[in-house]
Motif scaffolding. Structure first.
Motif, PDB file in Angstrom:
ATOM      1  N   HIS A 295       0.839  -1.199   0.000  1.00 29.43           N
ATOM      2  CA  HIS A 295       0.000   0.000   0.000  1.00 29.43           C
ATOM      3  C   HIS A 295       0.872   1.246   0.000  1.00 29.43           C
ATOM      4  O   HIS A 295       2.067   1.180   0.294  1.00 29.43           O
ATOM      5  CB  HIS A 295      -0.937   0.012   1.217  1.00 29.43           C
ATOM      6  N   ILE A 296       0.258   2.361  -0.351  1.00 29.20           N
ATOM      7  CA  ILE A 296       0.924   3.666  -0.293  1.00 29.20           C
ATOM      8  C   ILE A 296       0.272   4.445   0.843  1.00 29.20           C
ATOM      9  O   ILE A 296      -0.948   4.466   0.955  1.00 29.20           O
ATOM     10  CB  ILE A 296       0.749   4.423  -1.629  1.00 29.20           C
ATOM     11  N   GLU A 297       1.081   5.032   1.721  1.00 29.88           N
ATOM     12  CA  GLU A 297       0.554   5.875   2.801  1.00 29.88           C
ATOM     13  C   GLU A 297       0.919   7.318   2.509  1.00 29.88           C
ATOM     14  O   GLU A 297       2.064   7.611   2.189  1.00 29.88           O
ATOM     15  CB  GLU A 297       1.172   5.466   4.141  1.00 29.88           C
ATOM     16  N   ILE A 298      -0.067   8.197   2.605  1.00 29.56           N
ATOM     17  CA  ILE A 298       0.199   9.629   2.432  1.00 29.56           C
ATOM     18  C   ILE A 298      -0.141  10.330   3.741  1.00 29.56           C
ATOM     19  O   ILE A 298      -1.255  10.204   4.245  1.00 29.56           O
ATOM     20  CB  ILE A 298      -0.627  10.223   1.272  1.00 29.56           C
ATOM     21  N   LEU A 299       0.847  11.018   4.293  1.00 31.94           N
ATOM     22  CA  LEU A 299       0.641  11.762   5.534  1.00 31.94           C
ATOM     23  C   LEU A 299       0.790  13.252   5.264  1.00 31.94           C
ATOM     24  O   LEU A 299       1.912  13.757   5.155  1.00 31.94           O
ATOM     25  CB  LEU A 299       1.644  11.320   6.600  1.00 31.94           C
ATOM     26  N   PRO A 300      -0.344  13.957   5.143  1.00 33.81           N
ATOM     27  CA  PRO A 300      -0.270  15.402   4.948  1.00 33.81           C
ATOM     28  C   PRO A 300       0.331  16.074   6.179  1.00 33.81           C
ATOM     29  O   PRO A 300       0.200  15.556   7.298  1.00 33.81           O
ATOM     30  CB  PRO A 300      -1.739  15.805   4.771  1.00 33.81           C
ATOM     31  N   VAL A 301       1.008  17.187   5.959  1.00 32.35           N
ATOM     32  CA  VAL A 301       1.559  17.958   7.074  1.00 32.35           C
ATOM     33  C   VAL A 301       0.759  19.246   7.150  1.00 32.35           C
ATOM     34  O   VAL A 301       0.757  20.037   6.207  1.00 32.35           O
ATOM     35  CB  VAL A 301       3.054  18.275   6.839  1.00 32.35           C
ATOM     36  N   ILE A 302       0.059  19.414   8.260  1.00 37.01           N
ATOM     37  CA  ILE A 302      -0.756  20.620   8.431  1.00 37.01           C
ATOM     38  C   ILE A 302      -0.205  21.360   9.640  1.00 37.01           C
ATOM     39  O   ILE A 302      -0.371  20.917  10.775  1.00 37.01           O
ATOM     40  CB  ILE A 302      -2.239  20.258   8.609  1.00 37.01           C
ATOM     41  N   HIS A 303       0.498  22.441   9.316  1.00 38.96           N
ATOM     42  CA  HIS A 303       1.244  23.137  10.345  1.00 38.96           C
ATOM     43  C   HIS A 303       0.364  23.549  11.527  1.00 38.96           C
ATOM     44  O   HIS A 303       0.700  23.323  12.676  1.00 38.96           O
ATOM     45  CB  HIS A 303       1.928  24.344   9.716  1.00 38.96           C
ATOM     46  N   SER A 304      -0.802  24.132  11.208  1.00 42.54           N
ATOM     47  CA  SER A 304      -1.643  24.690  12.276  1.00 42.54           C
ATOM     48  C   SER A 304      -2.222  23.592  13.174  1.00 42.54           C
ATOM     49  O   SER A 304      -2.625  23.864  14.296  1.00 42.54           O
ATOM     50  CB  SER A 304      -2.781  25.493  11.656  1.00 42.54           C
ATOM     51  N   LYS A 305      -2.277  22.367  12.683  1.00 42.70           N
ATOM     52  CA  LYS A 305      -2.876  21.308  13.482  1.00 42.70           C
ATOM     53  C   LYS A 305      -1.833  20.379  14.094  1.00 42.70           C
ATOM     54  O   LYS A 305      -2.155  19.369  14.711  1.00 42.70           O
ATOM     55  CB  LYS A 305      -3.827  20.481  12.614  1.00 42.70           C
ATOM     56  N   ALA A 306      -0.550  20.681  13.869  1.00 42.12           N
ATOM     57  CA  ALA A 306       0.497  19.774  14.348  1.00 42.12           C
ATOM     58  C   ALA A 306       0.622  19.860  15.868  1.00 42.12           C
ATOM     59  O   ALA A 306       0.533  20.919  16.466  1.00 42.12           O
ATOM     60  CB  ALA A 306       1.820  20.143  13.688  1.00 42.12           C
ATOM     61  N   ARG A 307       0.779  18.706  16.491  1.00 41.95           N
ATOM     62  CA  ARG A 307       1.096  18.641  17.918  1.00 41.95           C
ATOM     63  C   ARG A 307       2.346  17.780  18.025  1.00 41.95           C
ATOM     64  O   ARG A 307       2.498  16.848  17.256  1.00 41.95           O
ATOM     65  CB  ARG A 307      -0.004  17.948  18.703  1.00 41.95           C
ATOM     66  N   SER A 308       3.198  18.098  18.961  1.00 39.44           N
ATOM     67  CA  SER A 308       4.427  17.321  19.072  1.00 39.44           C
ATOM     68  C   SER A 308       4.122  15.869  19.424  1.00 39.44           C
ATOM     69  O   SER A 308       3.479  15.578  20.418  1.00 39.44           O
ATOM     70  CB  SER A 308       5.345  17.925  20.122  1.00 39.44           C
ATOM     71  N   TYR A 309       4.597  14.992  18.557  1.00 42.20           N
ATOM     72  CA  TYR A 309       4.393  13.569  18.736  1.00 42.20           C
ATOM     73  C   TYR A 309       5.620  12.954  19.388  1.00 42.20           C
ATOM     74  O   TYR A 309       5.550  11.930  20.061  1.00 42.20           O
ATOM     75  CB  TYR A 309       4.153  12.962  17.346  1.00 42.20           C
ATOM     76  N   THR A 310       6.749  13.660  19.227  1.00 44.41           N
ATOM     77  CA  THR A 310       8.060  13.082  19.486  1.00 44.41           C
ATOM     78  C   THR A 310       8.171  12.321  20.792  1.00 44.41           C
ATOM     79  O   THR A 310       8.595  11.178  20.802  1.00 44.41           O
ATOM     80  CB  THR A 310       9.130  14.200  19.459  1.00 44.41           C
ATOM     81  N   PHE A 311       7.771  12.918  21.912  1.00 42.06           N
ATOM     82  CA  PHE A 311       8.022  12.260  23.187  1.00 42.06           C
ATOM     83  C   PHE A 311       6.866  11.415  23.670  1.00 42.06           C
ATOM     84  O   PHE A 311       7.054  10.388  24.282  1.00 42.06           O
ATOM     85  CB  PHE A 311       8.426  13.293  24.247  1.00 42.06           C
ATOM     86  N   LYS A 312       5.634  11.855  23.356  1.00 43.37           N
ATOM     87  CA  LYS A 312       4.488  11.100  23.856  1.00 43.37           C
ATOM     88  C   LYS A 312       4.259   9.836  23.052  1.00 43.37           C
ATOM     89  O   LYS A 312       3.756   8.847  23.559  1.00 43.37           O
ATOM     90  CB  LYS A 312       3.216  11.962  23.805  1.00 43.37           C
TER      91      LYS A 312
END
Ligand SMILES: [Zn+2]
Ligand SMILES: [Zn+2]
Ligand SMILES: [Zn+2]
Length: 335
Positions: A295-312
């Motif tokens: 399959h192909i996965e497309i992950l749009p990047v929406i600046h205004s809706k971004a929340r830090s995922y890195t640590f959680k």
């Protein structure tokens, strides 16, 4: 001499068992997307072109990445360091030039042009998988300045590695477990249920389907899958004529829909790992053809809706798939 070039190495986290690539890169300034285009000029180190017909100018081609993270020569030299594992970043890193024209992208190129790019991708994956050291080949695209775009020319990239990337490994393990208990492919079951419920299907074209996943990692996340079971993209790509037309058109339309929301996105192809050397102790390697589904996965990047995922490490999507799919379905597309 040999070791002078080895600036990057792979290290395995002993707890999560994920490989990371690390090294002290002197770093450059941010890529200058306005500079003259190296891919419009006569590119060096061309590996393959499509179509590969004498007398016909190329439509898509693959070249060595100018700053490769993985290098084809040498041995991985995998070794222990107490409880840790490390190896050299042996593999391959290529740029796939999607189109010879600077302004023809996957969302405005013709079926034929996109078909040539897809075919080239499939050929490169097959070719790299002939190398017995290679376990996995990733094809991906980062577009937009919030997505880490490197070149202004329409390009994707390809990395061939001696390990399977973490997300694909999770999918392989989960696919195998589902198959053991149900004797069915989890992706085929998802497709069946989604087609029946018709709530998260964005579009179907021939043998291919675009849908919003039930549990999205980011708003407007979209998957494209073949409707009939097929573990490996490169086998489908080289043998099925529908790739040229239906998949190309579905990919173009889907990217247009996503571009009605945001310009920036990541795209990645998930296909089966190399099966030349099935591992004796990793169970999932035995049933890949039955329980994995490309399959192909497309992950749009929406600046205004971004929340830090890195640590959680818990994904948060403030738009449900149902809402996102309704909006993407209604987006105006051309071609
Ligand atoms: Zn260019
Ligand atoms: Zn399947
Ligand atoms: Zn996947």
């Amino acid at each position: 001499m040999f070791f002078l070039f080895r600036t990057m190495e792979l290290r395995k986290d002993p707890i999560t068992r994920s490989w990371v690539i690390t090294g002290d890169d002197p770093g450059d300034a941010a890529p200058n997307l306005q500079a003259s285009c190296r891919f419009c000029e006569t590119a060096h180190q061309v590996i393959a072109s499509s179509p590969d017909t004498p007398g016909i100018a190329w439509s898509a081609r693959s070249v060595v990445h100018p700053k490769p993270l993985y290098r084809i020569e040498g041995e991985p030299g995998r070794r222990g360091d107490g409880l840790y594992d490390r190896m050299y970043s042996v593999g391959a890193h290529e740029v796939l030039v999607e189109n010879r024209n600077h302004d023809r992208h996957l969302w405005n190129a013709s079926d034929d042009e996109i078909g040539h790019f897809l075919r080239l991708g499939a050929e490169r994956i097959l070719d790299l998988k002939r190398d017995p050291r290679i376990k996995y080949v990733s094809l991906f695209k980062d577009y937009g300045k919030n997505a880490g775009q490197e070149f202004s020319h329409p390009t994707s990239q390809l990395t061939a590695t001696m390990f399977v990337p973490r997300r694909v490994l999770y999918e392989l393990r989960a696919g195998r477990e589902y198959f053991v208990s149900k004797e069915r492919c989890v992706f085929c079951d998802i497709i069946q249920q989604e087609e029946r419920q018709a709530e998260r299907v964005i579009e179907a074209k021939g043998d291919y389907l675009a849908l919003g996943p039930f549990a999205p990692r980011v708003p407007y996340e979209t998957w494209i899958l073949p409707r009939n079971h097929e573990a490996s993209f490169e086998r489908t790509g080289l043998n099925k004529p529908g790739l040229r037309t239906n998949l190309a058109a579905l990919l173009r339309g889907t990217l247009q829909r996503i571009r009605s929301v945001t310009e920036d996105f990541h795209l990645v192809l998930h296909t089966s790992p190399s099966t030349i050397h099935p591992s004796k102790n990793l169970g999932y390697w035995k049933t890949i053809d039955e329980d994995y589904h490309w399959h192909i996965e497309i992950l749009p990047v929406i600046h205004s809706k971004a929340r830090s995922y890195t640590f959680k490490e818990v994904y948060y999507s403030p738009v449900t798939s149902e809402t996102a799919v309704r909006q993407l379905r209604e987006a105006k597309i051309e071609g």
